[in-house]
Design an enzyme around this catalytic site. Structure first.
Site, PDB file in Angstrom:
ATOM      1  N   MET A  69      -9.501   7.990  10.273  1.00  0.00           N
ATOM      2  CA  MET A  69     -10.074   8.584   9.050  1.00  0.00           C
ATOM      3  C   MET A  69     -11.166   9.601   9.375  1.00  0.00           C
ATOM      4  O   MET A  69     -12.230   9.610   8.753  1.00  0.00           O
ATOM      5  CB  MET A  69     -10.645   7.465   8.145  1.00  0.00           C
ATOM      6  CG  MET A  69      -9.561   6.576   7.561  1.00  0.00           C
ATOM      7  SD  MET A  69     -10.222   5.207   6.598  1.00  0.00           S
ATOM      8  CE  MET A  69     -10.403   3.954   7.855  1.00  0.00           C
TER       9      MET A  69
ATOM     10  N   LYS B  61      -3.157   3.159  -2.171  1.00  0.00           N
ATOM     11  CA  LYS B  61      -4.418   3.885  -2.295  1.00  0.00           C
ATOM     12  C   LYS B  61      -4.298   5.154  -1.473  1.00  0.00           C
ATOM     13  O   LYS B  61      -4.288   5.109  -0.270  1.00  0.00           O
ATOM     14  CB  LYS B  61      -5.578   3.022  -1.770  1.00  0.00           C
ATOM     15  CG  LYS B  61      -5.927   1.895  -2.710  1.00  0.00           C
ATOM     16  CD  LYS B  61      -7.083   1.089  -2.179  1.00  0.00           C
ATOM     17  CE  LYS B  61      -6.619   0.141  -1.108  1.00  0.00           C
ATOM     18  NZ  LYS B  61      -7.662  -0.729  -0.604  1.00  0.00           N
TER      19      LYS B  61
ATOM     20  N   ASP C 257       0.840  -1.193   0.000  1.00  0.00           N
ATOM     21  CA  ASP C 257       0.000   0.000   0.000  1.00  0.00           C
ATOM     22  C   ASP C 257       0.873   1.241   0.000  1.00  0.00           C
ATOM     23  O   ASP C 257       2.092   1.164   0.061  1.00  0.00           O
ATOM     24  CB  ASP C 257      -0.859   0.026   1.268  1.00  0.00           C
ATOM     25  CG  ASP C 257      -2.072  -0.861   1.114  1.00  0.00           C
ATOM     26  OD1 ASP C 257      -2.493  -1.064  -0.019  1.00  0.00           O
ATOM     27  OD2 ASP C 257      -2.573  -1.344   2.137  1.00  0.00           O
TER      28      ASP C 257
HETATM   29  C1  LIG Z   1      -7.311   2.955   5.974  1.00  0.00           C
HETATM   30  S1  LIG Z   1      -6.983   3.286   7.657  1.00  0.00           S
HETATM   31  C2  LIG Z   1      -5.787   2.054   7.940  1.00  0.00           C
HETATM   32  C3  LIG Z   1      -5.557   1.786   9.397  1.00  0.00           C
HETATM   33  C4  LIG Z   1      -4.490   0.744   9.608  1.00  0.00           C
HETATM   34  N1  LIG Z   1      -4.913  -0.536   9.146  1.00  0.00           N
HETATM   35  C5  LIG Z   1      -4.092   0.655  11.079  1.00  0.00           C
HETATM   36  O1  LIG Z   1      -4.253  -0.409  11.686  1.00  0.00           O
HETATM   37  O2  LIG Z   1      -3.575   1.654  11.614  1.00  0.00           O
HETATM   38  C6  LIG Z   1      -6.006   4.756   7.533  1.00  0.00           C
HETATM   39  C7  LIG Z   1      -6.134   5.618   8.768  1.00  0.00           C
HETATM   40  O3  LIG Z   1      -5.302   5.124   9.807  1.00  0.00           O
HETATM   41  C8  LIG Z   1      -4.768   6.216  10.537  1.00  0.00           C
HETATM   42  N2  LIG Z   1      -3.310   6.215  10.362  1.00  0.00           N
HETATM   43  C9  LIG Z   1      -2.585   5.302   9.696  1.00  0.00           C
HETATM   44  N3  LIG Z   1      -1.272   5.576   9.800  1.00  0.00           N
HETATM   45  C10 LIG Z   1      -1.169   6.712  10.534  1.00  0.00           C
HETATM   46  C11 LIG Z   1      -0.061   7.503  10.978  1.00  0.00           C
HETATM   47  N4  LIG Z   1       1.211   7.166  10.727  1.00  0.00           N
HETATM   48  N5  LIG Z   1      -0.323   8.611  11.713  1.00  0.00           N
HETATM   49  C12 LIG Z   1      -1.595   8.940  12.030  1.00  0.00           C
HETATM   50  N6  LIG Z   1      -2.677   8.236  11.632  1.00  0.00           N
HETATM   51  C13 LIG Z   1      -2.464   7.122  10.905  1.00  0.00           C
HETATM   52  C14 LIG Z   1      -5.419   7.474   9.972  1.00  0.00           C
HETATM   53  O4  LIG Z   1      -6.612   7.721  10.701  1.00  0.00           O
HETATM   54  C15 LIG Z   1      -5.713   7.036   8.567  1.00  0.00           C
HETATM   55  O5  LIG Z   1      -6.725   7.841   7.982  1.00  0.00           O
END
Ligand SMILES: C[S@@+](CC[C@H](N)C(=O)[O-])C[C@H]1O[C@@H](n2cnc3c(N)ncnc32)[C@H](O)[C@@H]1O
Length: 297
Positions: free
Chosen positions: A171, A60, A39
């Site tokens: 998100m 994505k 990803d």
């Molecule tokens: C599609 S979701 C995926 C979540 C992922 N599977 C997880 O377990 O963290 C994407 C969201 O995860 C959060 N996110 C992922 N990585 C992040 C980071 N390094 N810093 C802050 N928020 C993060 C944000 O809310 C983002 O919009």
């Protein structure tokens, strides 16, 4: 099963960005992979562990380049059916807002063996590293988590607002106005603390501390705040803020980012970065330069 040639597809959680949050299982899977389907990883450095693998980017980005989930499923089935050792590398944890269930269903339907290596999710990886403790003995016995993506009805925000404790929103950056309005309408105090961490664990991390009432103003330009996680009703721990270099970026000289100088700086609350390309652009991030050699080390 398509016969002897069938490989294995391993869904691997890469953690939220900081390479330190990769698990040993993830590392081993990457080292052995023949193909990595990845990803939009926050930290491309993680891919260096898959030095022998073919890399397939299906990243994505919100509002950007998109690969349809069906296309990704098709790639996984195709590569697995070719007998290859495939790693499907996903941000955070594959089963937490990660569409991992859709991928294993597709593999199951096609008869391709799969396994899952869970990853550190943003909830604890990003918030914890920033000093936000989601539980504390005597303070709260739980917290709620939801995603702001796809919420179409204000009553759903209200439902989460009624949870009697901290609420974490994945998100949710683009839903700041609705979150604030509905949470306050549900009786939560406008002055309730809100902590937001953006690009957590990367050199461009930003931590903002605001209130429910101020949340829409703080996030008025959502494009600057992705990916970001929002924690309502909880602040950074006092012990974190009290560290002498809390919130400071330190540009290192020749010392490696994973060396002892970095360890010392992190323990003092600073965030060591390398070179000008990594200097964050957001005004919440303050920058200072210290000599690379830390006194007393
Ligand atoms: C599609 S979701 C995926 C979540 C992922 N599977 C997880 O377990 O963290 C994407 C969201 O995860 C959060 N996110 C992922 N990585 C992040 C980071 N390094 N810093 C802050 N928020 C993060 C944000 O809310 C983002 O919009």
């Amino acid at each position: 099963m398509s016969g002897q040639n069938t490989g294995i597809v391993t869904l691997v959680g890469a953690g939220p960005g900081d390479p330190d949050l990769l698990t040993i299982g993830a590392l081993r899977a990457l080292e052995r992979a023949e193909v990595v389907v990845f990803d939009n990883l926050i930290c491309p450095e993680i891919l260096e562990h898959a030095s022998a693998a073919e890399l397939i980017d299906v990243g994505k980005l919100p509002f950007g380049k998109q690969t349809a989930q069906e296309t990704i499923n098709g790639i996984l089935v195709r590569e697995g059916s070719l007998g290859r050792n495939v790693v499907r590398l996903k941000g955070g944890d594959p089963f937490i807002f990660g569409r991992g269930t859709e991928e294993i269903e597709a593999l199951h339907r096609a008869g391709v063996p799969f396994r899952v290596i869970p990853g550190v999710t943003s909830l604890n990886g990003v918030l914890g590293s920033a000093g936000v403790a989601l539980t504390s003995r005597g303070r709260n016995r739980g917290f709620a988590v939801f995603t702001g993506a796809g919420v179409s009805d204000a009553s759903e925000f209200k439902l989460w607002a009624e949870y009697p404790g901290p609420v974490v929103v994945y998100m949710g950056i683009h839903r700041a106005q609705e979150i604030a309005t509905q949470f306050i309408a549900s009786g939560r105090s406008p002055s309730e603390p809100v902590t937001i961490v953006v690009r957590g664990g990367t050199p461009r991390e930003v931590i903002a501390e605001t209130t429910l009432a101020e949340l829409p103003t703080t996030l008025s330009d959502p494009s600057e705040w992705t990916p970001g996680i929002i924690a309502i009703g909880v602040s950074r721990e006092h012990a974190f803020r009290a560290r002498p270099l809390d919130g400071k970026l330190v540009v290192l000289g020749k010392e490696p980012l994973d060396g002892p100088a970095s360890d010392t700086l992190r323990a003092l609350g600073a965030r060591p970065v390398r070179g000008v390309n990594h200097v964050p652009v957001h005004p919440f991030a303050r920058e200072i330069e210290l000599p690379a050699r830390i006194e007393g080390r």
